[in-house]
Design an enzyme around this catalytic site. Structure first.
Site, PDB file in Angstrom:
ATOM      1  N   HIS A 253      -8.874  -9.615   7.789  1.00  0.00           N
ATOM      2  CA  HIS A 253      -7.860  -8.554   7.841  1.00  0.00           C
ATOM      3  C   HIS A 253      -8.188  -7.463   6.827  1.00  0.00           C
ATOM      4  CE1 HIS A 253      -3.925  -6.832   8.625  1.00  0.00           C
ATOM      5  NE2 HIS A 253      -3.577  -6.923   7.348  1.00  0.00           N
TER       6      HIS A 253
ATOM      7  N   ARG B  40       0.824  -1.214   0.000  1.00  0.00           N
ATOM      8  CA  ARG B  40       0.000   0.000   0.000  1.00  0.00           C
ATOM      9  C   ARG B  40       0.855   1.259   0.000  1.00  0.00           C
ATOM     10  NH1 ARG B  40      -4.357   0.867   4.361  1.00  0.00           N
ATOM     11  NH2 ARG B  40      -3.142  -0.441   5.744  1.00  0.00           N
TER      12      ARG B  40
ATOM     13  N   THR C 156      -0.898 -12.028   1.591  1.00  0.00           N
ATOM     14  CA  THR C 156      -1.075 -10.981   0.583  1.00  0.00           C
ATOM     15  C   THR C 156      -2.433 -10.293   0.711  1.00  0.00           C
ATOM     16  OG1 THR C 156       0.307 -12.276  -0.920  1.00  0.00           O
ATOM     17  CG2 THR C 156      -1.009 -10.519  -1.890  1.00  0.00           C
ATOM     18  N   ASN C 157      -2.408  -8.970   0.783  1.00  0.00           N
ATOM     19  CA  ASN C 157      -3.646  -8.188   0.885  1.00  0.00           C
ATOM     20  C   ASN C 157      -4.325  -7.997  -0.470  1.00  0.00           C
ATOM     21  OD1 ASN C 157      -4.017  -7.494   3.667  1.00  0.00           O
ATOM     22  ND2 ASN C 157      -2.187  -6.205   3.528  1.00  0.00           N
TER      23      ASN C 157
ATOM     24  N   ASN D 186      -2.737  -7.911  -6.912  1.00  0.00           N
ATOM     25  CA  ASN D 186      -2.410  -9.025  -6.021  1.00  0.00           C
ATOM     26  C   ASN D 186      -3.245 -10.273  -6.265  1.00  0.00           C
ATOM     27  OD1 ASN D 186      -0.485  -7.401  -4.941  1.00  0.00           O
ATOM     28  ND2 ASN D 186      -1.486  -7.065  -2.982  1.00  0.00           N
TER      29      ASN D 186
ATOM     30  N   ARG E  43      -6.606  -1.487   1.591  1.00  0.00           N
ATOM     31  CA  ARG E  43      -6.189  -2.821   1.138  1.00  0.00           C
ATOM     32  C   ARG E  43      -6.910  -3.259  -0.132  1.00  0.00           C
ATOM     33  NH1 ARG E  43      -6.465  -3.182   6.800  1.00  0.00           N
ATOM     34  NH2 ARG E  43      -4.406  -3.452   7.759  1.00  0.00           N
TER      35      ARG E  43
END
Length: 223
Positions: free
Chosen positions: A142, A46, A83-84, A59, A52
């Protein structure tokens, strides 16, 4: 930026019983062969002003590609997605594994340990405790407001309504705090490394038969 083999050489100079190997390139097969645990942290980070979900377009493809290789090379491995945006990349990984016919919901995890170590740190600071004496369960994955610290579940610690509101907001926004402090220089890396190591080592300890190993993670429920 340091390349993976160079990082591996650097790590190999640390005296542990672990043998370090580094791999690079599009083909992850050599790194995945025989793996029991795979942690995926690859992806773009980021920058200020991003959340995110802004990382998804890039991603998602990275995770899809790696999980396709996992499905072929080490389909029985436990897979932790760092991985976000985690809540979405885990879903992508699940669909790839299902398509390959190797999905096991008990072996796919969204790694949310960073929220737990942040919660432990912030609660310990607020209440004047050692962070090693605090363990905050965090559920919901998350992704911003889905991050839900269960502050009422901490033994021997109580909070006012305002403290709960302030702590929850800080925990949910802690990643942004780091991104802004780094002023374009990336997102959380050192604390994320600690969190990933904790989760990975807990997984290995449990796989080796140790009892009572508990970690929160983003997983498929029984519903």
């Amino acid at each position: 930026a340091p390349v993976t083999p160079g990082v591996a050489v650097d790590l190999s100079h640390i005296p542990t019983d672990v043998k370090i190997k580094g791999f690079s390139g599009e083909d992850a097969t050599p790194a995945l062969e025989g793996a029991d645990v795979v942690l995926i942290s690859a992806g773009v980070a980021r920058k200020p002003g991003m959340d995110r979900s802004d990382l998804f377009n890039v991603n998602a493809g990275i995770v899809k590609n790696l999980v396709q290789q996992i499905a072929k090379t080490c389909p029985q491995a436990c897979v932790g997605i760092i991985t976000n945006p985690v809540n979405t990349t885990v879903a992508i990984a699940a669909e790839v594994l299902k398509k390959a016919g190797v999905y096991d919901k008990n072996k796919l995890f969204g790694v949310t340990t960073l929220d737990i170590i942040r919660s432990n740190t912030f609660v310990a600071e607020l209440k004047g405790k050692s962070s090693s004496d605090v363990e905050v369960p965090v559920i919901g994955g998350h992704s911003g407001v889905t991050i839900l610290p269960l502050l009422s579940q901490i033994p021997g610690v109580s909070f006012s309504e305002q403290e709960v509101a302030d702590l929850t907001k800080r925990i949910q926004n802690a990643g942004t705090e780091v991104v802004e402090a780094k002023a374009g220089g990336g997102s959380a890396t050192l604390s994320m490394g600690q969190a990933a190591a904790r989760f990975g080592l807990s997984l290995v300890r449990a796989m080796q038969g140790e009892k009572g190993v508990v970690e929160c993670a983003y997983v498929e429920g029984d519903g």
